[in-house]
Scaffold this motif. Structure first.
Motif, PDB file in Angstrom:
ATOM      1  N   PRO A  76     -15.384 -33.254  59.619  1.00 59.72           N
ATOM      2  CA  PRO A  76     -16.256 -32.443  58.829  1.00 59.72           C
ATOM      3  C   PRO A  76     -16.903 -34.187  57.963  1.00 59.72           C
ATOM      4  CG  PRO A  76     -14.834 -31.884  57.709  1.00 59.72           C
ATOM      5  CD  PRO A  76     -14.018 -32.455  59.027  1.00 59.72           C
ATOM      6  N   VAL A  77     -17.852 -34.780  58.017  1.00 59.65           N
ATOM      7  CA  VAL A  77     -18.368 -34.937  57.670  1.00 59.65           C
ATOM      8  C   VAL A  77     -20.238 -34.867  56.879  1.00 59.65           C
ATOM      9  CG1 VAL A  77     -16.921 -37.039  58.853  1.00 59.65           C
ATOM     10  CG2 VAL A  77     -19.259 -36.711  59.778  1.00 59.65           C
ATOM     11  N   GLU A  78     -20.176 -35.605  55.692  1.00 59.67           N
ATOM     12  CA  GLU A  78     -21.559 -34.719  55.101  1.00 59.67           C
ATOM     13  C   GLU A  78     -22.690 -36.103  56.022  1.00 59.67           C
ATOM     14  OE1 GLU A  78     -21.926 -32.481  50.929  1.00 59.67           O
ATOM     15  OE2 GLU A  78     -21.145 -34.844  50.850  1.00 59.67           O
ATOM     16  N   VAL A  79     -23.308 -35.291  56.689  1.00 56.57           N
ATOM     17  CA  VAL A  79     -24.822 -36.106  56.826  1.00 56.57           C
ATOM     18  C   VAL A  79     -26.231 -35.859  56.162  1.00 56.57           C
ATOM     19  CG1 VAL A  79     -24.046 -36.943  59.048  1.00 56.57           C
ATOM     20  CG2 VAL A  79     -25.836 -34.958  58.485  1.00 56.57           C
ATOM     21  N   ASP A  80     -27.234 -37.273  55.876  1.00 57.31           N
ATOM     22  CA  ASP A  80     -28.224 -36.678  55.070  1.00 57.31           C
ATOM     23  C   ASP A  80     -29.198 -35.940  56.619  1.00 57.31           C
ATOM     24  OD1 ASP A  80     -27.994 -37.775  52.570  1.00 57.31           O
ATOM     25  OD2 ASP A  80     -28.063 -39.757  53.471  1.00 57.31           O
ATOM     26  N   THR A  81     -29.838 -34.704  56.269  1.00 56.36           N
ATOM     27  CA  THR A  81     -31.153 -34.610  56.852  1.00 56.36           C
ATOM     28  C   THR A  81     -32.277 -34.665  56.030  1.00 56.36           C
ATOM     29  OG1 THR A  81     -30.706 -32.262  55.948  1.00 56.36           O
ATOM     30  CG2 THR A  81     -29.420 -33.546  58.336  1.00 56.36           C
ATOM     31  N   LYS A  82     -33.151 -34.091  57.274  1.00 56.44           N
ATOM     32  CA  LYS A  82     -34.623 -34.111  56.514  1.00 56.44           C
ATOM     33  C   LYS A  82     -34.879 -32.130  55.383  1.00 56.44           C
ATOM     34  CE  LYS A  82     -37.616 -32.460  60.226  1.00 56.44           C
ATOM     35  NZ  LYS A  82     -37.992 -32.317  61.296  1.00 56.44           N
ATOM     36  N   PHE A  83     -33.613 -31.800  55.773  1.00 55.32           N
ATOM     37  CA  PHE A  83     -33.145 -30.548  54.781  1.00 55.32           C
ATOM     38  C   PHE A  83     -32.720 -30.871  53.922  1.00 55.32           C
ATOM     39  CE2 PHE A  83     -34.639 -29.933  58.928  1.00 55.32           C
ATOM     40  CZ  PHE A  83     -35.542 -29.206  59.354  1.00 55.32           C
ATOM     41  N   GLY A  84     -31.896 -31.823  53.158  1.00 53.52           N
ATOM     42  CA  GLY A  84     -30.961 -31.973  52.650  1.00 53.52           C
ATOM     43  C   GLY A  84     -29.512 -32.508  53.753  1.00 53.52           C
ATOM     44  N   ARG A  85     -28.821 -32.704  52.747  1.00 50.02           N
ATOM     45  CA  ARG A  85     -27.492 -33.629  52.873  1.00 50.02           C
ATOM     46  C   ARG A  85     -27.068 -31.924  53.428  1.00 50.02           C
ATOM     47  NH1 ARG A  85     -24.904 -38.239  52.925  1.00 50.02           N
ATOM     48  NH2 ARG A  85     -22.984 -37.426  52.055  1.00 50.02           N
ATOM     49  N   ALA A  86     -25.924 -32.286  54.508  1.00 53.88           N
ATOM     50  CA  ALA A  86     -25.237 -31.406  55.248  1.00 53.88           C
ATOM     51  C   ALA A  86     -24.166 -31.584  55.885  1.00 53.88           C
ATOM     52  CB  ALA A  86     -26.351 -30.502  56.533  1.00 53.88           C
ATOM     53  N   ILE A  87     -23.444 -30.483  56.329  1.00 52.81           N
ATOM     54  CA  ILE A  87     -21.863 -30.660  57.649  1.00 52.81           C
ATOM     55  C   ILE A  87     -21.808 -30.859  59.299  1.00 52.81           C
ATOM     56  CG2 ILE A  87     -19.347 -30.403  57.394  1.00 52.81           C
ATOM     57  CD1 ILE A  87     -19.508 -31.104  54.492  1.00 52.81           C
ATOM     58  N   LEU A  88     -21.286 -32.484  58.965  1.00 53.32           N
ATOM     59  CA  LEU A  88     -21.217 -33.014  60.636  1.00 53.32           C
ATOM     60  C   LEU A  88     -19.812 -32.602  60.752  1.00 53.32           C
ATOM     61  CD1 LEU A  88     -23.926 -34.190  62.877  1.00 53.32           C
ATOM     62  CD2 LEU A  88     -21.389 -35.269  62.906  1.00 53.32           C
ATOM     63  N   TRP A  89     -19.833 -32.522  62.222  1.00 52.88           N
ATOM     64  CA  TRP A  89     -18.278 -32.594  62.872  1.00 52.88           C
ATOM     65  C   TRP A  89     -18.261 -33.619  63.505  1.00 52.88           C
ATOM     66  CZ3 TRP A  89     -19.740 -27.732  61.140  1.00 52.88           C
ATOM     67  CH2 TRP A  89     -19.363 -26.664  60.321  1.00 52.88           C
TER      68      TRP A  89
END
Length: 113
Positions: A76-89
Motif C-alpha cells: 500500500p502507498v498513498e497517492v494524490d487524487t482529485k478526491f484527496g489522498r487515497a491508498i493504492l496497492w
C-alpha cells in the motif's frame, strides 16, 4: 478512508464485490505509474499514468482488501487524487508481462486466473 483501485477491484471486474458496500467517488488518472498484466494486473512506479476508481471504504473493508493485496505481493502507498489522498496497492517486484500503454485495465482482455 479512500482507496484507489485499478484492476480486478474495478466495476465489472472479478473482485469488485469486495466494494459492494463502499461509496464510489469517481474516476481519476494517477501520474507516475505504469500498468502491467501478467496473470494479474499490477502497477509499478514509471513514466505513464494509471486509470483508477476511488472509493470511500470502512475499516473492515480496507483491512480485508489490504490483507488480500499484501498477501498477493502488493504494497500500500498513498497517492494524490482529485478526491484527496487515497491508498493504492503497487507491485513490489520487477515488472514482467505486458505493459498496458493506455494505463486503463478496461483496455485489456482479462482472461482471469
Amino acid at each position: 478512508m479512500k482507496i484507489a483501485v485499478y484492476g480486478t477491484l474495478r466495476k465489472g471486474k472479478p473482485l469488485h464485490d469486495y466494494l459492494r458496500e463502499s461509496k464510489f467517488l469517481g474516476e481519476d488518472w494517477i501520474e507516475g505509474y505504469d500498468l502491467y498484466v501478467d496473470v494479474l494486473p499490477y502497477a509499478v512506479k514509471g513514466e505513464g499514468r494509471l486509470k483508477v476508481e476511488i472509493y470511500e471504504v470502512d475499516e473492515e473493508t480496507f483491512e480485508r482488501i489490504s490483507r488480500m493485496e499484501v498477501n498477493a505481493g502488493y504494497k500500500p502507498v498513498e497517492v494524490d487524487t482529485k478526491f484527496g489522498r487515497a491508498i493504492l496497492w503497487k507491485w513490489v517486484h520487477e515488472p514482467s508481462g505486458e505493459r498496458v500503454e493506455s494505463g486503463d485495465f478496461d483496455d485489456v482482455e482479462f482472461k482471469g486466473w
